[in-house]
Design a protein around this motif. Structure first.
Motif, PDB file in Angstrom:
ATOM      1  N   LEU A  13       0.839  -1.191   0.000  1.00 24.85           N
ATOM      2  CA  LEU A  13       0.000   0.000   0.000  1.00 24.85           C
ATOM      3  C   LEU A  13       0.875   1.243   0.000  1.00 24.85           C
ATOM      4  O   LEU A  13       1.805   1.342   0.808  1.00 24.85           O
ATOM      5  CB  LEU A  13      -0.906   0.021   1.236  1.00 24.85           C
ATOM      6  N   VAL A  14       0.560   2.171  -0.888  1.00 22.26           N
ATOM      7  CA  VAL A  14       1.334   3.407  -0.970  1.00 22.26           C
ATOM      8  C   VAL A  14       0.378   4.592  -0.937  1.00 22.26           C
ATOM      9  O   VAL A  14      -0.470   4.735  -1.831  1.00 22.26           O
ATOM     10  CB  VAL A  14       2.188   3.453  -2.248  1.00 22.26           C
ATOM     11  N   GLU A  15       0.536   5.425   0.082  1.00 23.03           N
ATOM     12  CA  GLU A  15      -0.302   6.609   0.223  1.00 23.03           C
ATOM     13  C   GLU A  15       0.309   7.799  -0.503  1.00 23.03           C
ATOM     14  O   GLU A  15       1.533   7.906  -0.638  1.00 23.03           O
ATOM     15  CB  GLU A  15      -0.479   6.996   1.693  1.00 23.03           C
ATOM     16  N   CYS A  36      -4.604   5.879  -1.908  1.00 27.13           N
ATOM     17  CA  CYS A  36      -3.884   4.678  -1.458  1.00 27.13           C
ATOM     18  C   CYS A  36      -3.876   3.690  -2.608  1.00 27.13           C
ATOM     19  O   CYS A  36      -4.910   3.103  -2.932  1.00 27.13           O
ATOM     20  CB  CYS A  36      -4.563   4.085  -0.242  1.00 27.13           C
ATOM     21  N   GLY A  48       0.285   0.916   4.873  1.00 27.15           N
ATOM     22  CA  GLY A  48       1.209   1.754   4.139  1.00 27.15           C
ATOM     23  C   GLY A  48       2.143   2.469   5.098  1.00 27.15           C
ATOM     24  O   GLY A  48       2.046   2.306   6.319  1.00 27.15           O
TER      25      GLY A  48
END
Length: 121
Positions: A4-6, A22, A112
């Motif tokens: 997960l990348v915010e 996200c 994340g």
């Protein structure tokens, strides 16, 4: 394993808006509940909002009426639209994924790294 990348954090003035994103990879996105938590300096991490695979939503009292959580399964992305921001919303915001909609962080399996939101008065 789900990654997960915010993104979308930043600095705004009181009353401003931000939309956090996200991006998920490595799993079956549309089977997960997606959640947003936040952690302010010196405070415990707290639930903000969650959206199930069936798009049921739940909000913390502090977020209700100001924040909107959504998801786009075609893009494997969850969002948190934040309006009418207040200085007390200042925190690191974390995206999370898990099997069910819950306000407890132990109910989520993937996290994340977080994105900073700063609201100035």
């Amino acid at each position: 394993q789900v990654q997960l990348v915010e993104s979308g954090g930043g600095s705004v003035q009181t009353g401003g808006s931000l939309r956090l994103s996200c991006a998920a990879s490595g799993g079956t996105f549309n089977s997960y509940t997606m959640g947003w938590f936040r952690q302010a300096p010196g405070k415990a991490r707290e639930f903000v909002a969650g959206i199930s695979w069936s798009t049921a939503t739940y909000y913390a009292a502090s977020a209700k009426g100001r924040f909107t959580i959504s998801r786009d399964n075609a893009l494997n992305t969850a969002y948190l639209q934040m309006n009418s921001l207040k200085p007390e919303d200042t925190a690191v915001y974390y995206c999370t994924a898990g099997p069910r909609l819950t306000t407890s962080e132990v109910g989520y399996d993937y996290w994340g790294r977080g994105t900073q939101v700063t609201v100035s008065s």
